[in-house]
Write a protein that holds these residues in place. Structure first.
Motif, PDB file in Angstrom:
ATOM      1  N   PHE A  43       0.829  -1.218   0.000  1.00 36.00           N
ATOM      2  CA  PHE A  43       0.000   0.000   0.000  1.00 36.00           C
ATOM      3  C   PHE A  43       0.857   1.259   0.000  1.00 36.00           C
ATOM      4  N   VAL A  44       1.805   1.324   0.914  1.00 36.15           N
ATOM      5  CA  VAL A  44       2.614   2.544   1.049  1.00 36.15           C
ATOM      6  C   VAL A  44       3.492   2.746  -0.178  1.00 36.15           C
ATOM      7  N   SER A  45       4.071   1.688  -0.715  1.00 40.29           N
ATOM      8  CA  SER A  45       4.939   1.841  -1.888  1.00 40.29           C
ATOM      9  C   SER A  45       4.164   2.351  -3.093  1.00 40.29           C
ATOM     10  N   ALA A  46       2.935   1.881  -3.270  1.00 40.71           N
ATOM     11  CA  ALA A  46       2.121   2.363  -4.394  1.00 40.71           C
ATOM     12  C   ALA A  46       1.830   3.851  -4.261  1.00 40.71           C
ATOM     13  N   MET A  47       1.486   4.251  -3.068  1.00 37.16           N
ATOM     14  CA  MET A  47       1.113   5.652  -2.855  1.00 37.16           C
ATOM     15  C   MET A  47       2.326   6.574  -2.967  1.00 37.16           C
ATOM     16  N   VAL A  48       3.436   6.211  -2.323  1.00 34.20           N
ATOM     17  CA  VAL A  48       4.633   7.062  -2.340  1.00 34.20           C
ATOM     18  C   VAL A  48       5.238   7.117  -3.736  1.00 34.20           C
ATOM     19  N   ALA A  49       5.307   5.980  -4.422  1.00 31.39           N
ATOM     20  CA  ALA A  49       5.865   5.974  -5.771  1.00 31.39           C
ATOM     21  C   ALA A  49       5.022   6.796  -6.735  1.00 31.39           C
ATOM     22  N   THR A  50       3.716   6.785  -6.539  1.00 34.65           N
ATOM     23  CA  THR A  50       2.840   7.599  -7.395  1.00 34.65           C
ATOM     24  C   THR A  50       3.050   9.087  -7.132  1.00 34.65           C
TER      25      THR A  50
ATOM     26  N   LEU B  34      -7.650   6.112  -2.296  1.00 34.41           N
ATOM     27  CA  LEU B  34      -7.022   5.746  -3.569  1.00 34.41           C
ATOM     28  C   LEU B  34      -8.033   5.650  -4.702  1.00 34.41           C
ATOM     29  N   SER B  35      -9.174   5.024  -4.443  1.00 37.12           N
ATOM     30  CA  SER B  35     -10.170   4.864  -5.509  1.00 37.12           C
ATOM     31  C   SER B  35     -10.750   6.189  -5.962  1.00 37.12           C
ATOM     32  N   ALA B  36     -10.760   7.172  -5.064  1.00 36.23           N
ATOM     33  CA  ALA B  36     -11.314   8.472  -5.414  1.00 36.23           C
ATOM     34  C   ALA B  36     -10.425   9.240  -6.386  1.00 36.23           C
TER      35      ALA B  36
ATOM     36  N   PRO C 203      -5.473   8.112 -10.657  1.00 34.94           N
ATOM     37  CA  PRO C 203      -4.288   8.597 -11.398  1.00 34.94           C
ATOM     38  C   PRO C 203      -3.269   9.313 -10.525  1.00 34.94           C
ATOM     39  N   ALA C 204      -3.723  10.022  -9.496  1.00 38.04           N
ATOM     40  CA  ALA C 204      -2.804  10.807  -8.682  1.00 38.04           C
ATOM     41  C   ALA C 204      -2.234  10.048  -7.503  1.00 38.04           C
ATOM     42  N   LEU C 205      -2.923   8.971  -7.066  1.00 37.25           N
ATOM     43  CA  LEU C 205      -2.500   8.293  -5.851  1.00 37.25           C
ATOM     44  C   LEU C 205      -2.191   6.804  -6.020  1.00 37.25           C
ATOM     45  N   ASN C 206      -2.663   6.200  -7.111  1.00 37.05           N
ATOM     46  CA  ASN C 206      -2.483   4.749  -7.232  1.00 37.05           C
ATOM     47  C   ASN C 206      -2.091   4.349  -8.657  1.00 37.05           C
ATOM     48  N   SER C 207      -1.163   5.077  -9.224  1.00 34.63           N
ATOM     49  CA  SER C 207      -0.607   4.729 -10.536  1.00 34.63           C
ATOM     50  C   SER C 207       0.919   4.780 -10.465  1.00 34.63           C
TER      51      SER C 207
END
Length: 424
Positions: free
Chosen positions: A165-172, A229-231, A234-238
């Motif tokens: 979870f954290v890696s997806a958000m931080v990397a995005t 993330l679902s909201a 593109p900005a938080l989960n890509s």
């Protein structure tokens, strides 16, 4: 005269311990092979492709007739089973090479039968196996370090999920997969901090803490995924994914080249971490102190080792390593975070720890076995195998049960694992 009576009494009291688990399991699989490889065989052939187009040397494909292969494989399995019964009758356990040979021949027969009239790309099968094994290997390494130091790490699932979870958000947000990887290590370490704090400082039951942490992380990541993330995907989960790096020459070796040397940074990092942990655990002062705390904390305390600090920081290290496995889901495999995406990988990693007898190399091999079982369902579904899809879905867990209960036999973990230590 008295000496001879003593020797006779000792001989009479000698009991040979026999374990029949391995030969019984061998016999069961041999019976299954006779049924499906011979009685229910269609007689068609299976094509095995050994090379990809980019390999330096092109190996010819192999066509194996299903019925003839089934007969040969069943005969070989029967011989191995008889040898295993002979070993058990003499009070000896079946050696690792025998178990490996049995598994290899059974898998050849199974693939030939299941892939009849189809073609199986062996490098693709092995590549998928490695990909599914990476999180299990990192999780197993974290479990080994934690349990070797005396703390049962049931929370591997939560550490993997937090890292994903954290890696997806931080990397995005940063656009850097490397920062995402580092954040995954921090996330896994934070979960381990909670485990270590309650287990080491407050002496709470380690299994209960681990289960609670798994549920907590699962609920928290599911809630944040739905609400945050679902909201704004593109900005938080890509997150950007790591590119594959081909090592010159080595990547063009048939079969092993595409599997081992056309990988991402996380996979190459896995090679390094497995080697470091395997060496450091048994060859360095750090490993000696860690194992002493997990085996006899009172003795370690008497020679000046801080048991609580050793346990706390090594559990944190275990969480950081497991967090890297979580990052592989989002930065090396799937490419975005999804709810419950670890799908029980932490528990299978824990089984790999037991199956591998708390040894990094053996646990890595066990994780590869479980990854192979998971990938097999994907390969057979693609080629249209007659094997029911429901059976293939449960195959990884069946292999896990047989591996831990059937083939391992008696195992002894670290003596002080799960036992809190109170300094007297």
């Amino acid at each position: 005269m008295s000496q001879s009576l003593t020797l006779n009494n000792e001989t009479a009291n000698t009991v040979v311990l026999r374990s029949w688990k391995a030969p019984i399991a061998f016999a069961a699989f041999t019976a299954v092979s006779f049924l499906i490889f011979i009685l229910f065989n269609t007689g068609a052939s299976t094509n095995f492709r050994l090379s990809t187009e980019s390999d330096f040397i092109q190996l010819p494909s192999i066509d194996l007739p299903a019925l003839a292969t089934g007969i040969v494989v069943t005969a070989v399995l029967f011989v191995i089973t008889m040898v295993s019964f002979f070993f058990s009758r003499r009070g000896k356990s079946s050696p690792v090479w025998m178990i490996s040979a049995f598994g290899f021949f059974f898998m050849v027969g199974f693939l030939t039968w299941a892939g009849a009239d189809g073609s199986i790309l062996i490098p693709g099968l092995l590549l998928g196996t490695l990909g599914l094994s990476i999180p299990l290997i990192f999780g197993a390494l974290g479990g080994i370090i934690s349990e070797r130091v005396g703390v049962i790490n049931i929370a591997i699932e939560g550490q993997l999920l937090a890292g994903a979870f954290v890696s997806a958000m931080v990397a995005t947000l940063t656009g850097s997969p490397y920062l995402g990887l580092a954040s995954a290590m921090v996330a896994g370490m934070l979960v381990s901090f909670v485990l270590a704090t309650f287990s080491v400082k407050y002496l709470v039951d380690q299994v209960i803490v681990g289960v609670v942490l798994n549920v907590l992380v699962l609920g928290l990541t599911s809630f944040l995924y739905s609400q945050v993330l679902s909201a704004n995907t593109p900005a938080l989960n890509s997150p950007p994914r790591f590119d594959r790096i081909e090592i010159p020459l080595l990547s063009q070796i048939p079969i092993i080249g595409p599997v081992l040397f056309r990988q991402t940074v996380i996979v190459y990092l896995m090679y390094v971490i497995v080697a470091i942990v395997a060496y450091a655990l048994f060859k360095t002062k750090w490993g000696l102190r860690l194992r002493s705390v997990g085996e006899h904390p009172m003795a370690a305390d008497t020679v000046g080792i801080n048991v609580a600090a050793t346990r706390f920081w090594n559990v944190a290290l275990a969480g950081a390593i497991a967090g890297i496995g979580g990052a592989y889901f989002t930065l090396g495999s799937v490419g975005a975070f999804q709810k419950e995406m670890t799908a029980g990988a932490g528990f299978i990693a824990l089984a790999a720890v037991i199956f591998g007898r708390w040894d990094p190399i053996r646990a890595t091999l066990a994780a590869l076995l479980f990854g192979f079982a998971s990938n097999l369902q994907n390969v057979l579904s693609i080629i249209g195998s007659p094997v029911p899809s429901e059976f293939m879905l449960m195959l990884p867990y069946v292999v896990t049960i047989f591996a831990v209960a059937g083939f391992v036999g008696r195992v002894r973990g670290p003596a002080a694992a799960g036992k809190p230590y109170v300094k007297s």
